[in-house]
Design an enzyme around this catalytic site. Sequence first.
Site, PDB file in Angstrom:
ATOM      1  N   ASN A  94      -3.369   6.409  -1.272  1.00 47.65           N
ATOM      2  CA  ASN A  94      -3.006   6.483   0.140  1.00 47.65           C
ATOM      3  C   ASN A  94      -2.190   7.731   0.456  1.00 47.65           C
ATOM      4  OD1 ASN A  94      -4.372   4.259   1.038  1.00 47.65           O
ATOM      5  ND2 ASN A  94      -2.672   2.855   0.787  1.00 47.65           N
TER       6      ASN A  94
ATOM      7  N   SER B  87       0.807  -1.215   0.000  1.00 50.06           N
ATOM      8  CA  SER B  87       0.000   0.000   0.000  1.00 50.06           C
ATOM      9  C   SER B  87       0.840   1.265   0.000  1.00 50.06           C
ATOM     10  CB  SER B  87      -0.900   0.024   1.251  1.00 50.06           C
ATOM     11  OG  SER B  87      -1.716  -1.113   1.302  1.00 50.06           O
TER      12      SER B  87
END
Length: 697
Positions: free
Chosen positions: A477, A406
Amino acid sequence: MTEAIVYERIGDIAVLSAQNPPVNALGIDVRRGLLAGIERAENEGARAVLIYGEGRTYFAGADIREFGQPMQDPGLPDLCNRIEAAQLLVVSSLHGAALGGGLEVALSSHYRIAVPSAKMGLPEVNLGIMPGAGGTQRLPRIAGTETALEMITTGRHVAAAEAFDKGVIDRIAEGSPREIGLTYTRELLEQNAPRRPLCDMSAPEPVDFDAIYDKVLARGRGQLSPAIAVRAVQAACEAPSFLDGVRRERELFMELMESEQRQGLIHAFFSERAVSKLPELADVMPRDVISMGVIGGGTMGAGIATAALLSDLAVVLIERDDQAAAVARGRIEDNLKGALKRGKIDQAQFDAMMSDPLTLATDYAALSKADLVVEAVFEDMDVKREVFAALDANCKPGAILASNTSYLDINEIAAATSRPTDVIGLHFFSPAHVMKLLEVVVADQTAPDVVATGFALGKRLKKTSVRSGVCDGFIGNRIMNSYRKAADYMVLDGASPYQIDKVMTGFGFAMGPFAVADLAGLDIGWAARKRRAPTRDPKERVVCFSDMLCEAGDFGQKTGKGFYVYEKGKRGGAPNPQVAEYIERDQRDQGVTPQVFANDEVLRRYMCAMVNEAAKVVGEGIARRPLDVDMVLLFGYGFPRFWGGPLKWADLQGLDGILKDIRRYAKEDAFFWQPAPLLEELVADGRSFDDLNNAGQ
């Protein structure tokens, strides 16, 4: 050049066949052809007209090339009225999809027949508008008010069998649309069937429209078009005449056409189709992927494996031991049972997926024949590098090695192998078999055909794939980290987490940032903050109340307590009273005097932080185009679709005002609120983010 509508006489029947591939869109040539065909049939003394589509479908809707342009005559409303007023029998034969204006043309016909596989619907609300060619007036007359409201406000496509049951079509028959249409039209003529214009039918029965309006508005979380469409159907019931109802429909349609939400939804419609089309991959062939490996059988790994199985890929899943492999198999089985329950697969498919295509193993050697492997292990660079070294040693030459990380640096991960050109990031979103977003993260040495394979895999898995460069958090993110910081800073300065969550759900998000953090697991953000701490700039403000929750073992929903307290059997959570204590302690420790934030100010700061970081992401080339950012936030982070994405929202609000506010906030915190150079450049030049999209940047 082939005519868009081909006219043919077969005895007493004039046949109008649409030949406007690929979907027989109702562009100007089709509309003119239909009008000319009706008039010619009347002048020649035909007794009936049959309308059908050649190729794979009836009229599947408007011509998207005309979106946002003034409609040329004949407009679709006038065409539908003219078809309905024809003094001969008009029959539509449906196959493929009759959607939007296509269904409105069919409803203007006097009779309708369809093949069993045909689908129909009025999906205009998904574009921020509503039916505008009589659909809200004709459908309730033939199918009833409640059926019309459900179809129009949801935009749902209905199958032929359901359409027949609800009276939308008159018959279902096997065969080609031409064949069944001619047979049905001849039968109607033999029976001397009367013309049956829906405009002559009695007005439909009214319902409690105010209650339905409120319900639809709440369900749309701020989207206006479904609720406005309720008022148009109300006009079908209450207007003095059919024509009065049509006029009211047109007024409401034009009101929506002028709305910002329509602009946002049209932007989302086109961007979704453009985001995966990269010029540099136009002539690049992807590698074949028949079998896929997955490392790690946790929630993410099991979801990735499930998505692959649902797309007919063979899967080898690697876990650390037999017990963990058995648990992973159970997760996959539960995921597939969910698909079975929802009707996505049948029992035979479920049984097949749980046997031959799925292999559970504990040895990397089982991946020797895999074409592509995705690791989904713990978010730690040392662990990732160890996994990739093992993949490098066990996977065949040409196998693609992908990381689902991520945040972490794909270049550093690739350096753990002898084949960095075969390494790529494929960042799925949880649950991976449900969420539509896939970030394709391209490292410095990733080969073009590996990038093409990432996009091909995303398409096969039915994902919306977006290209991202390498940075901490990639597109989504990284931006989330920024707007979440803005929320944390507001809380430290006096706002409530629950106020912020309420403001953002009012804006259109399904959940606010603190509820989302509870759902994802507060320990994930805690780990990321600890990872970044050694390199954190000393000028950065540090918020501690979230860490206090984690230090107490409260990680959100999975532990039953986070910003909210969750009780078994109850939906959602109640505010955790301990959170206020942690916030007050944090304020005391940092010498912060709390202030009051108006809801408008909460929304503006939150959104300005999102837009500013997004502009940095585009300016640095992490995202190639503003629309790439918009699609990531729409499909991965629940951004309300009717705003089109954060950068489309910014264009609609005005970039100069956003930059002015960011500069105002910078007087309080110059480090966090550093204006994005791209935002400053666009304002100085009088340009918008959409200008960059249109320029192909």
